[in-house]
Structure formats: structure tokens, C-alpha cells
Scaffold this active site. Structure first.
Site, PDB file in Angstrom:
ATOM      1  N   ASP A  33      34.568  12.146  10.298  1.00 43.16           N
ATOM      2  CA  ASP A  33      33.209  11.680  10.632  1.00 43.16           C
ATOM      3  C   ASP A  33      32.411  13.161  11.072  1.00 43.16           C
ATOM      4  OD1 ASP A  33      31.366   9.790  11.210  1.00 43.16           O
ATOM      5  OD2 ASP A  33      31.660   9.775  13.472  1.00 43.16           O
ATOM      6  N   LYS A  73      32.529  10.763   6.146  1.00 42.61           N
ATOM      7  CA  LYS A  73      31.025  10.809   6.025  1.00 42.61           C
ATOM      8  C   LYS A  73      30.317  11.747   5.639  1.00 42.61           C
ATOM      9  CE  LYS A  73      28.981  11.800  10.137  1.00 42.61           C
ATOM     10  NZ  LYS A  73      28.569  11.714  11.482  1.00 42.61           N
TER      11      LYS A  73
HETATM   12  C1  LIG Z   1      29.209  12.378  14.649  1.00 44.40           C
HETATM   13  S1  LIG Z   1      30.357  13.449  15.568  1.00 44.40           S
HETATM   14  C2  LIG Z   1      31.802  12.453  15.747  1.00 44.40           C
HETATM   15  C3  LIG Z   1      31.685  11.322  16.445  1.00 44.40           C
HETATM   16  C4  LIG Z   1      32.965  10.753  16.536  1.00 44.40           C
HETATM   17  N1  LIG Z   1      33.509  10.024  15.390  1.00 44.40           N
HETATM   18  C5  LIG Z   1      33.221   9.725  17.716  1.00 44.40           C
HETATM   19  O1  LIG Z   1      33.384   8.584  17.425  1.00 44.40           O
HETATM   20  O2  LIG Z   1      33.104  10.102  18.810  1.00 44.40           O
HETATM   21  C6  LIG Z   1      30.634  14.945  14.518  1.00 44.40           C
HETATM   22  C7  LIG Z   1      31.564  15.902  15.109  1.00 44.40           C
HETATM   23  O3  LIG Z   1      32.109  16.721  13.959  1.00 44.40           O
HETATM   24  C8  LIG Z   1      32.352  17.876  14.727  1.00 44.40           C
HETATM   25  N2  LIG Z   1      32.477  18.817  13.575  1.00 44.40           N
HETATM   26  C9  LIG Z   1      31.593  19.268  12.821  1.00 44.40           C
HETATM   27  N3  LIG Z   1      32.148  20.360  12.125  1.00 44.40           N
HETATM   28  C10 LIG Z   1      33.302  20.529  12.423  1.00 44.40           C
HETATM   29  C11 LIG Z   1      34.388  21.382  12.126  1.00 44.40           C
HETATM   30  N4  LIG Z   1      34.009  22.341  11.273  1.00 44.40           N
HETATM   31  N5  LIG Z   1      35.696  21.419  12.653  1.00 44.40           N
HETATM   32  C12 LIG Z   1      35.796  20.295  13.485  1.00 44.40           C
HETATM   33  N6  LIG Z   1      34.716  19.658  14.254  1.00 44.40           N
HETATM   34  C13 LIG Z   1      33.650  19.650  13.404  1.00 44.40           C
HETATM   35  C14 LIG Z   1      31.348  18.046  15.602  1.00 44.40           C
HETATM   36  O4  LIG Z   1      31.529  18.975  16.704  1.00 44.40           O
HETATM   37  C15 LIG Z   1      30.964  16.692  16.208  1.00 44.40           C
HETATM   38  O5  LIG Z   1      31.796  16.535  17.540  1.00 44.40           O
END
Ligand SMILES: C[S@@+](CC[C@H](N)C(=O)[O-])C[C@H]1O[C@@H](n2cnc3c(N)ncnc32)[C@H](O)[C@@H]1O
Length: 218
Positions: free
Chosen positions: A124, A164
Site C-alpha cells: 500500500d 497500490k
Molecule cells: C497509505 S499509507 C499505508 C496505509 C496502511 N496500509 C494502513 O492500512 O495503515 C502508505 C505508507 O507507505 C509508506 N512508504 C512510502 N514509501 C515507502 C518506502 N520506500 N519504504 C517503506 N514505506 C514506504 C509511507 O510511509 C506510508 O506510511
């Protein structure tokens, strides 16, 4: 963007949040995010998670997908979650904080999995949006490359990927690449995903395994 316009936009966002039935239900049920319902709706339709499922939750914070997965998975299943940001612990979930596109973090995930193949990869992850189209597509591509590369290292033959994306060039390219690696690929828009958002999920089922020239062929 002017300060006035920014203020109006954030006011509109707050009003939408208050009206959103999934936000209200998530609060009432003690869930960390409304995203819980997206995974629940996809899982109810496609039966991705069983008690014995071994899965990773990429981009897991604040943790609602991990909450959902932990409720469904039991021994010998396993849930490993990864995020750039900290995440409050979820019982039954091993959390690793770091950038998933960083090779060292990916290796830590493999170690946490004890090098046992996964049944399911969930992502996600969403890149920070800059508003500059080319930059945002490039960031999205880096994330999706890391997700698919990880499948070649860790997903069992026949396994499943749910990732996603936002409609655009990267989604088109990822769909093509997934088409080469999975028997069935489809785009999904669960009811809990806001209609006005370009967000979609690609579901790949029947992983074919890594080609002979691409890393581990287990
Ligand atoms: C929409 S949120 C996810 C929500 C989660 N699925 C939930 O149900 O609570 C997207 C997440 O992707 C993480 N993210 C983005 N790029 C990332 C990366 N390169 N490595 C790890 N996490 C990452 C962000 O920090 C964020 O917390």
C-alpha cells in the site's frame, strides 16, 4: 499555492473526512485507518488471506492492514510489516522500519522471513507527491520496481501480489510487467477507495517464479 487556497483545501479535506462513513466506522471500531476496509473488501472477494498465509505488508503505517492481517493469520502463518515511518506494534506482526527500496532493508525483511517463501505480498506504499508529473511517476516506478523485484526474491510459485498504484504510465507499465510474471492480473477499485482518487490496486495471482536469469528461482 496561496496560504488562503491551502487553508480552504485543508478545510474541505477535514469536512470530507468527517462525512466519510469509512472514517467514522474505522474510528468506532478502533482501527488505525480507513484503509482497513479496502483490504477487507478485496480479501472478502478474492480470499487472499487464510490462517496459514505468510505475508508481507509493505508501507504498513499507521497499521490498519497489519491489524486486518493479524486478525486472520495464525500459526504457521506470518506477518512482516515495513514502513519508512514508525508504527505502533500490532500483536502478531513483526515490524521493520526503513526504506523498502534500500537493499539493506530488503535483506532484513528476507532475514525476518527466515528465507521461507511467501504466499502473499501486499503493498500500500505511496510515494510523497511533488505535484510534478515526471517526478511523481519516477518515484512510483522506483517503488513498483522494488515490489516486483521483491516478488522474484521471496514469493512462492503460485503466490499473490496486491499492489497500490495511481492510474498513469507507471500503472500501465507495472500491469505489463506483472502480466509476464503472473498467470492472472487485474485492476481493482474497492468501494472504500474514494471514487475521485486515481488510486487502483493491481492483483496478480499465480506467480510464475523468477526466470532462470533473474536471481533465486526457488
Ligand atoms: C497509505 S499509507 C499505508 C496505509 C496502511 N496500509 C494502513 O492500512 O495503515 C502508505 C505508507 O507507505 C509508506 N512508504 C512510502 N514509501 C515507502 C518506502 N520506500 N519504504 C517503506 N514505506 C514506504 C509511507 O510511509 C506510508 O506510511
Amino acid at each position: 499555492m496561496s496560504a488562503g487556497k491551502r487553508k480552504r483545501k485543508s478545510g474541505n479535506w477535514a469536512r470530507r473526512q468527517e462525512r466519510d462513513p469509512f472514517v467514522r466506522k474505522a474510528r468506532a471500531d478502533g482501527l488505525r485507518a480507513r484503509a482497513f476496509f479496502k483490504l477487507e473488501q478485496i480479501d472478502e472477494k478474492y480470499r487472499l488471506i487464510r490462517p496459514s498465509t505468510r505475508l508481507v505488508d509493505l508501507g504498513s503505517a499507521p497499521g490498519s492492514w497489519s491489524q486486518y492481517a493479524a486478525r486472520k493469520v495464525a500459526d504457521p502463518g506470518q506477518v512482516v510489516a515495513v514502513d519508512l515511518l514508525p508504527m505502533d506494534s500490532v500483536p502478531g506482526v513483526t515490524f521493520l522500519q526503513g526504506d523498502f527500496t534500500d537493499q539493506a532493508v530488503l535483506e532484513q525483511v528476507l532475514t525476518a522471513l527466515d528465507d521461507t517463501p511467501l504466499d502473499l505480498v501486499l503493498s500500500d506504499m505511496a510515494p510523497n507527491i511533488s505535484g510534478v508529473r515526471a517526478t511523481d511517476e519516477a518515484r512510483a516506478e522506483v517503488l513498483q520496481d522494488a515490489v516486483l523485484g521483491f516478488c522474484f526474491r521471496a514469493l512462492r510459485r503460485g503466490g499473490v501480489l496486491l499492489t497500490k498504484l495511481f492510474e498513469g504510465e507507471t500503472a500501465t507499465r507495472m500491469r505489463r510487467h506483472m502480466g509476464e510474471a503472473f498467470d492472472h492480473v487485474q485492476a481493482i477499485k474497492p468501494a472504500a477507495s474514494r471514487a475521485r482518487s486515481r488510486e487502483i490496486y493491481l492483483l496478480g495471482r499465480g506467480f510464475r517464479g523468477a526466470p532462470a536469469n533473474q536471481g533465486d528461482t526457488r
